[in-house]
Design a protein around this motif. Structure first.
Motif, PDB file in Angstrom:
ATOM      1  N   ALA A 190       9.552   6.711  18.951  1.00 54.43           N
ATOM      2  CA  ALA A 190       8.364   5.989  18.486  1.00 54.43           C
ATOM      3  C   ALA A 190       7.107   6.537  19.147  1.00 54.43           C
ATOM      4  O   ALA A 190       7.123   6.977  20.299  1.00 54.43           O
ATOM      5  CB  ALA A 190       8.505   4.497  18.796  1.00 54.43           C
ATOM      6  N   THR A 191       6.009   6.498  18.412  1.00 55.90           N
ATOM      7  CA  THR A 191       4.701   6.926  18.912  1.00 55.90           C
ATOM      8  C   THR A 191       3.917   5.704  19.395  1.00 55.90           C
ATOM      9  O   THR A 191       3.853   4.691  18.699  1.00 55.90           O
ATOM     10  CB  THR A 191       3.925   7.643  17.803  1.00 55.90           C
ATOM     11  OG1 THR A 191       4.626   8.844  17.444  1.00 55.90           O
ATOM     12  CG2 THR A 191       2.516   8.007  18.259  1.00 55.90           C
ATOM     13  N   TRP A 368       7.989   5.290  13.234  1.00 61.98           N
ATOM     14  CA  TRP A 368       8.286   4.318  14.288  1.00 61.98           C
ATOM     15  C   TRP A 368       7.101   4.307  15.246  1.00 61.98           C
ATOM     16  O   TRP A 368       6.673   5.364  15.742  1.00 61.98           O
ATOM     17  CB  TRP A 368       9.556   4.693  15.049  1.00 61.98           C
ATOM     18  CG  TRP A 368      10.835   4.520  14.290  1.00 61.98           C
ATOM     19  CD1 TRP A 368      10.996   4.358  12.948  1.00 61.98           C
ATOM     20  CD2 TRP A 368      12.152   4.510  14.854  1.00 61.98           C
ATOM     21  NE1 TRP A 368      12.319   4.255  12.636  1.00 61.98           N
ATOM     22  CE2 TRP A 368      13.056   4.334  13.770  1.00 61.98           C
ATOM     23  CE3 TRP A 368      12.658   4.628  16.144  1.00 61.98           C
ATOM     24  CZ2 TRP A 368      14.439   4.287  13.962  1.00 61.98           C
ATOM     25  CZ3 TRP A 368      14.023   4.580  16.328  1.00 61.98           C
ATOM     26  CH2 TRP A 368      14.909   4.406  15.253  1.00 61.98           C
ATOM     27  N   LEU A 369       6.575   3.112  15.537  1.00 56.44           N
ATOM     28  CA  LEU A 369       5.432   2.960  16.423  1.00 56.44           C
ATOM     29  C   LEU A 369       5.783   1.941  17.504  1.00 56.44           C
ATOM     30  O   LEU A 369       6.618   1.068  17.300  1.00 56.44           O
ATOM     31  CB  LEU A 369       4.209   2.471  15.642  1.00 56.44           C
ATOM     32  CG  LEU A 369       3.825   3.265  14.389  1.00 56.44           C
ATOM     33  CD1 LEU A 369       2.704   2.570  13.650  1.00 56.44           C
ATOM     34  CD2 LEU A 369       3.432   4.684  14.749  1.00 56.44           C
ATOM     35  N   LYS A 370       5.122   2.040  18.657  1.00 62.24           N
ATOM     36  CA  LYS A 370       5.360   1.047  19.705  1.00 62.24           C
ATOM     37  C   LYS A 370       4.043   0.482  20.208  1.00 62.24           C
ATOM     38  O   LYS A 370       3.051   1.191  20.377  1.00 62.24           O
ATOM     39  CB  LYS A 370       6.182   1.626  20.858  1.00 62.24           C
ATOM     40  CG  LYS A 370       5.668   2.882  21.510  1.00 62.24           C
ATOM     41  CD  LYS A 370       6.676   3.367  22.550  1.00 62.24           C
ATOM     42  CE  LYS A 370       6.308   4.743  23.081  1.00 62.24           C
ATOM     43  NZ  LYS A 370       7.314   5.261  24.042  1.00 62.24           N
ATOM     44  N   ALA A 502      -4.334   5.736  17.168  1.00 59.06           N
ATOM     45  CA  ALA A 502      -4.511   4.752  16.091  1.00 59.06           C
ATOM     46  C   ALA A 502      -3.374   4.923  15.099  1.00 59.06           C
ATOM     47  O   ALA A 502      -2.975   6.048  14.786  1.00 59.06           O
ATOM     48  CB  ALA A 502      -5.853   4.972  15.407  1.00 59.06           C
ATOM     49  N   PRO A 503      -2.828   3.830  14.574  1.00 55.67           N
ATOM     50  CA  PRO A 503      -1.733   3.948  13.605  1.00 55.67           C
ATOM     51  C   PRO A 503      -2.218   4.557  12.308  1.00 55.67           C
ATOM     52  O   PRO A 503      -3.387   4.413  11.936  1.00 55.67           O
ATOM     53  CB  PRO A 503      -1.271   2.501  13.406  1.00 55.67           C
ATOM     54  CG  PRO A 503      -2.457   1.672  13.748  1.00 55.67           C
ATOM     55  CD  PRO A 503      -3.189   2.426  14.835  1.00 55.67           C
ATOM     56  N   ALA A 504      -1.324   5.234  11.621  1.00 56.26           N
ATOM     57  CA  ALA A 504      -1.678   5.846  10.345  1.00 56.26           C
ATOM     58  C   ALA A 504      -1.890   4.775   9.285  1.00 56.26           C
ATOM     59  O   ALA A 504      -1.443   3.641   9.417  1.00 56.26           O
ATOM     60  CB  ALA A 504      -0.564   6.801   9.906  1.00 56.26           C
ATOM     61  N   ASP A 505      -2.608   5.126   8.234  1.00 54.74           N
ATOM     62  CA  ASP A 505      -2.805   4.241   7.093  1.00 54.74           C
ATOM     63  C   ASP A 505      -1.470   4.056   6.394  1.00 54.74           C
ATOM     64  O   ASP A 505      -0.961   4.966   5.760  1.00 54.74           O
ATOM     65  CB  ASP A 505      -3.834   4.876   6.140  1.00 54.74           C
ATOM     66  CG  ASP A 505      -4.146   3.992   4.951  1.00 54.74           C
ATOM     67  OD1 ASP A 505      -3.305   3.162   4.573  1.00 54.74           O
ATOM     68  OD2 ASP A 505      -5.238   4.161   4.388  1.00 54.74           O
ATOM     69  N   SER A 506      -0.899   2.851   6.518  1.00 53.79           N
ATOM     70  CA  SER A 506       0.450   2.638   6.005  1.00 53.79           C
ATOM     71  C   SER A 506       0.508   2.716   4.489  1.00 53.79           C
ATOM     72  O   SER A 506       1.505   3.138   3.925  1.00 53.79           O
ATOM     73  CB  SER A 506       0.982   1.282   6.466  1.00 53.79           C
ATOM     74  OG  SER A 506       0.152   0.241   5.988  1.00 53.79           O
ATOM     75  N   ASP A 507      -0.571   2.311   3.800  1.00 53.05           N
ATOM     76  CA  ASP A 507      -0.548   2.403   2.349  1.00 53.05           C
ATOM     77  C   ASP A 507      -0.500   3.850   1.910  1.00 53.05           C
ATOM     78  O   ASP A 507       0.214   4.222   0.984  1.00 53.05           O
ATOM     79  CB  ASP A 507      -1.797   1.734   1.758  1.00 53.05           C
ATOM     80  CG  ASP A 507      -1.756   0.218   1.934  1.00 53.05           C
ATOM     81  OD1 ASP A 507      -0.636  -0.334   2.000  1.00 53.05           O
ATOM     82  OD2 ASP A 507      -2.826  -0.405   2.004  1.00 53.05           O
ATOM     83  N   ALA A 508      -1.278   4.707   2.606  1.00 60.11           N
ATOM     84  CA  ALA A 508      -1.249   6.123   2.278  1.00 60.11           C
ATOM     85  C   ALA A 508       0.126   6.704   2.566  1.00 60.11           C
ATOM     86  O   ALA A 508       0.657   7.518   1.809  1.00 60.11           O
ATOM     87  CB  ALA A 508      -2.327   6.870   3.071  1.00 60.11           C
ATOM     88  N   THR A 509       0.724   6.291   3.693  1.00 58.33           N
ATOM     89  CA  THR A 509       2.048   6.789   4.042  1.00 58.33           C
ATOM     90  C   THR A 509       3.071   6.379   2.997  1.00 58.33           C
ATOM     91  O   THR A 509       3.920   7.170   2.588  1.00 58.33           O
ATOM     92  CB  THR A 509       2.466   6.241   5.418  1.00 58.33           C
ATOM     93  OG1 THR A 509       1.504   6.654   6.381  1.00 58.33           O
ATOM     94  CG2 THR A 509       3.826   6.771   5.819  1.00 58.33           C
ATOM     95  N   ALA A 510       3.001   5.124   2.550  1.00 56.56           N
ATOM     96  CA  ALA A 510       3.961   4.644   1.571  1.00 56.56           C
ATOM     97  C   ALA A 510       3.851   5.414   0.271  1.00 56.56           C
ATOM     98  O   ALA A 510       4.841   5.627  -0.421  1.00 56.56           O
ATOM     99  CB  ALA A 510       3.727   3.150   1.311  1.00 56.56           C
ATOM    100  N   ASN A 511       2.629   5.853  -0.084  1.00 59.17           N
ATOM    101  CA  ASN A 511       2.437   6.591  -1.325  1.00 59.17           C
ATOM    102  C   ASN A 511       2.598   8.087  -1.148  1.00 59.17           C
ATOM    103  O   ASN A 511       2.291   8.859  -2.057  1.00 59.17           O
ATOM    104  CB  ASN A 511       1.031   6.290  -1.883  1.00 59.17           C
ATOM    105  CG  ASN A 511       0.884   4.841  -2.286  1.00 59.17           C
ATOM    106  OD1 ASN A 511       1.837   4.241  -2.761  1.00 59.17           O
ATOM    107  ND2 ASN A 511      -0.296   4.284  -2.087  1.00 59.17           N
ATOM    108  N   GLY A 512       3.049   8.507   0.029  1.00 62.66           N
ATOM    109  CA  GLY A 512       3.217   9.933   0.264  1.00 62.66           C
ATOM    110  C   GLY A 512       1.892  10.640   0.445  1.00 62.66           C
ATOM    111  O   GLY A 512       1.800  11.849   0.227  1.00 62.66           O
ATOM    112  N   LYS A 513       0.842   9.941   0.856  1.00 62.88           N
ATOM    113  CA  LYS A 513      -0.471  10.552   1.003  1.00 62.88           C
ATOM    114  C   LYS A 513      -0.685  10.971   2.443  1.00 62.88           C
ATOM    115  O   LYS A 513      -0.496  10.183   3.365  1.00 62.88           O
ATOM    116  CB  LYS A 513      -1.558   9.574   0.570  1.00 62.88           C
ATOM    117  CG  LYS A 513      -2.922  10.230   0.352  1.00 62.88           C
ATOM    118  CD  LYS A 513      -3.912   9.256  -0.271  1.00 62.88           C
ATOM    119  CE  LYS A 513      -5.241   9.941  -0.543  1.00 62.88           C
ATOM    120  NZ  LYS A 513      -6.226   9.007  -1.123  1.00 62.88           N
TER     121      LYS A 513
END
Length: 799
Positions: A190-191, A368-370, A502-513
């Motif tokens: 985890a990051t 995975w994030l912590k 900072a955590p990544a944009d989860s919506d972008a991650t979910a869409n493969g962006k």
């Protein structure tokens, strides 16, 4: 206008759309016929199913997409034939044009008709075999009625069926593939982040205060392995015996070994006591199931893996050693922040956030994030001070962090010790005492840290301590630091610190962006050992952007493309036709990269490797570097390769060059010497050739400048051909299309002294960024080291 493509061309204005007009149809003799399925987000989402025949793509629109389930028949509407070139088309059809919307290649490959395909099309019953990345085996197209455009697309019953298959379901929803039990397993890490991720789709788990352990079950016996691959079965023998008694199938579980206090909260000090032989009960908190009962589950989403894990644990005794991790119901980032606050109020260590749709991927990533409640980190002990007052044994620990081969001082730790801990730790420290300070500089502040005569004791930097602290000073020194315990699940050489991001944009991650680039087929596995997806690669290049760009910008680029992954066809490409994506530009017929978005746009197109010319704008025809590629024969050991690099370095320095070192991601090394762009290709290539010949002449038992494979046996081929006009070399920080996803990594010359084999995937997309942060810039001074190539250099080589 007439011909098989007339209807296609009538519908399109090629001055406004990038769709190909297509050449005159021409059947290809003696070559496999292609097929492609394109996902088309037009007014209504549909899939375009296209088969090459007689120089065109015979096409159907399939509203719900193909299904590999024979019980599912999909409506397929016959549309106009398309040019064969359309099979490579991806991108956007502008608004106002026919079929406006986004087009992606969903699957492609070759097809083989069963009998005469023209006859089959005419009578409305076409049977064929597909060999694609997703679609395989026997299929049929059946026309409804004698003359209509409506057909049915159906999978035929064979060994390539997938029950319940749906084109819009994530690829990872498929069942885990059958595979033998792996002997080893690298854990997913985890990051550290400074805030919960935004958006839905995340699972939150309690962060335990214990040891990360992977448990391998084989033939009923449990083996416990630490996060860095050490066998801890003996250290945790009672737990291993209890797990073995459960008589579980072969597999791997991932989890944390903990000791729970009377409140049911994990306590690291209790765990330390247990491992030191004092009575305490160990528990295995399982949170993942990467492999189980003959199936490799790593490609499945986390939600599916944890569901299977729950089913396994449901049959376990409640008071047994095997428990399921505590998970929290969290809808989004707002609820995540509230859950984090509550965890901290309850004095927990923090929370772990995991994407529910993520696969199990070795190494540290953003799936995975912590979240920590209080800053806590591992530090290397480099010394201790004499005790003061009534304290016995020692006063405070002096700790630091690794920065390459150096140990940087990080402060002192004077609290958190029990009497027993002071005694046991002092014994370990005394055994490691040394006369010299292990820190790279003087400790700050005169008279601090008890440095009166005999007041400080240096130790060999081998012990790792877990430290709680309130904050860091401007000088990055610990404030209000408290000792938690010793850790021996991570070597001191790897303790370099961890900074929250900072955590990544989860919506972008979910869409493969990734960045501004939408990555299609993000779950497609493109490299194996371990499985690496297209999205994994894109995320690597995004994180490596600031490091790789200086090695790409201004240089002409050659690309290795593997559109369907390394299991399929890969090919080199130096030119791209049509409109270029953002971040790319042309230098005549050549391609240049301006930004990270350009890199990501190429990754989206299937690029894995980036190779660069030896010249850079504004002097692309006058090289600004000499690259000596040491390419050892298959029987040359690493030690000989490392020694060979030092010998080559010595010769290059003798004639006035200043070489820098990088791995290739393969079996060799590159020595790169910066030069001033004042000479033509022939002169620079001639100097490189002279260097290779001189090495082969002076030490013929080690080197050869002859590229014949027979001459390479037991020797290192000194490849000077990277220095010709049009020749390229793998770019620093570029990934390689090879097992393990290795990276061509710049390293310092001291890396050759460690004895560690740097070939292959020693550096890879999973560890390269962590190592780059730890090592700093090994190529500092590269620009200042430029030399002018001239007759004197050649004269020193006898030319």
């Amino acid at each position: 206008m007439s011909g098989p493509l007339s209807r296609y061309r009538e519908k399109r204005d090629f001055t406004g759309t990038r769709e190909p007009a297509g050449k005159a149809p021409k059947a290809r003799a003696g070559t496999a016929l292609s097929f492609v399925v394109q996902r088309h987000e037009a007014r209504a989402l549909h899939y375009d199913f296209r088969l090459e025949l007689d120089g065109v793509l015979v096409s159907w629109a399939v509203p719900k997409g193909p299904s590999r389930d024979p019980d599912v028949k999909r409506l397929a509407i016959r549309v106009e034939d398309h040019p064969v070139e359309y099979g490579k088309f991806e991108g956007d059809i502008p608004k106002g044009h026919y079929g406006a919307g986004h087009v992606d290649i969903w699957d492609c490959g070759t097809w083989t008709p069963d009998g005469d395909p023209r006859h089959g099309l005419a009578r409305g019953h076409l049977r064929f075999t597909l060999n694609g990345g997703t679609l395989k085996g026997a299929w049929a197209l059946l026309r409804l009625g004698k003359e209509g455009k409506q057909w049915l697309l159906r999978k035929l019953d064979d060994g390539a069926i997938v029950e319940g298959d749906d084109a819009e379901a994530p690829a990872s929803q498929a069942a885990g593939r059958r595979a033998p039990l792996p002997a080893t397993l690298e854990p997913q890490l985890a990051t550290l982040v400074d805030a919960p991720p935004q958006g839905p789709g995340w699972s939150y788990e309690v962060k335990y205060d214990g040891y990360r352990i992977l448990c391998r079950f084989k033939q009923g016996r449990a083996r416990l392995v630490s996060r860095n691959g050490k066998d801890w079965t003996g250290r945790m023998a009672v737990l291993a015996q209890a797990l073995s008694a459960l008589d579980l199938p072969d597999g791997w579980m991932d989890g944390e070994v903990v000791c729970l206090d009377e409140r049911g909260v994990s306590d690291f000090q209790l765990l330390q006591n247990a491992l030191d032989g004092r009575t305490a009960e160990l528990s295995f908190m399982a949170f993942d199931l990467p492999y189980w009962d003959g199936a490799d589950l790593r490609a499945l989403p986390l939600s599916e893996r944890q569901s299977r894990l729950e089913a396994v644990l449901a049959a376990m005794p409640e008071a047994g050693p095997l428990l399921m991790t505590q998970r929290l119901e969290v809808a989004d980032g707002t609820e995540g922040r509230a859950a984090w606050s509550e965890a901290c109020r309850l004095s927990l260590e923090g929370l772990i956030c995991k994407r529910l749709d993520s696969r199990y991927t070795a190494g540290r990533g953003t799936a995975w994030l912590k979240l920590k409640c209080r800053p806590r980190q591992e530090y290397v002990i480099g010394g201790y001070t004499a005790p003061g007052g009534s304290r016995k044994h020692f006063g405070a620990l002096l700790v630091g962090l690794r920065k390459g081969r150096k140990l940087e001082y990080a402060g002192r730790v004077g609290t958190g010790f029990s009497a027993a801990t002071l005694s046991s730790l002092h014994k370990k420290l005394s055994a490691l005492e040394t006369d010299a300070s292990p820190f790279d500089a003087e400790l700050p502040g005169p008279g601090r840290d008890g440095r009166s005569a005999g007041g400080i004791h240096w130790v060999k930097p081998q012990l790792v301590a877990e430290i709680h602290y309130a904050s860091l000073t401007r000088d990055k020194l610990l404030r209000q630091a408290s000792f938690v315990g010793l850790r021996d699940d991570k070597p001191a050489s790897e303790v370099s610190g961890e900074a929250a991001v900072a955590p990544a944009d989860s919506d972008a991650t979910a869409n493969g962006k990734v960045g501004k680039t939408r990555i299609t087929h993000p779950a497609r596995v493109i490299i194996h050992d371990p499985d690496t997806t297209k999205l994994d690669l894109a995320r690597y290049y995004e994180s490596a952007g600031r490091l790789i760009l200086p090695h790409l910008q201004g240089r002409r680029i050659a690309l290795l493309r593997c559109p369907d992954g390394t299991d399929a066809t890969c090919f080199f490409q130096k030119h791209i036709s049509g409109q270029l994506p953002e971040g790319l530009e042309r230098d005549g017929e050549h391609l240049l990269i301006r930004s990270v978005e350009g890199v990501l746009a190429l990754v989206q197109r299937g690029v894995i490797e980036f190779h660069t010319w030896g010249g850079r704008a504004p002097h692309p025809d006058e090289p600004d570097r000499i690259t000596i590629d040491l390419d050892p024969g298959p029987d040359v050991p690493w030690k000989a390769v490392a020694e060979g690099a030092q010998l080559a370095r010595g010769l290059m320095r003798e004639i006035g060059l200043a070489p820098f070192l990088k791995t290739t991601g393969g079996k060799g090394l590159h020595l790169v010497a910066p030069i001033r762009p004042t000479q033509p290709w022939e002169t620079v290539k001639g100097l490189a050739h002279a260097l290779a010949d001189e090495l082969a002449r002076v030490i013929p038992e080690r080197f050869t400048s002859n590229m014949s494979k027979a001459r390479r046996r037991g020797r290192i081929f000194v490849d000077y051909l990277r220095n010709g006009n049009g020749a390229t070399a793998i770019a620093a920080y570029s990934a390689r299309a090879r097992a393990g996803a290795p990276v061509s990594m710049p390293v310092g010359w001291d890396a050759l002294e460690s004895g560690r084999d740097l070939r292959g995937a020693a550096y890879n997309i999973r560890n390269a960024m962590d190592l780059a942060q730890e090592l700093g810039d090994p190529w500092r001074g590269y620009e200042a080291a430029r030399r002018t190539v001239g007759p004197r250099m050649l004269k020193k080589l006898g030319r």
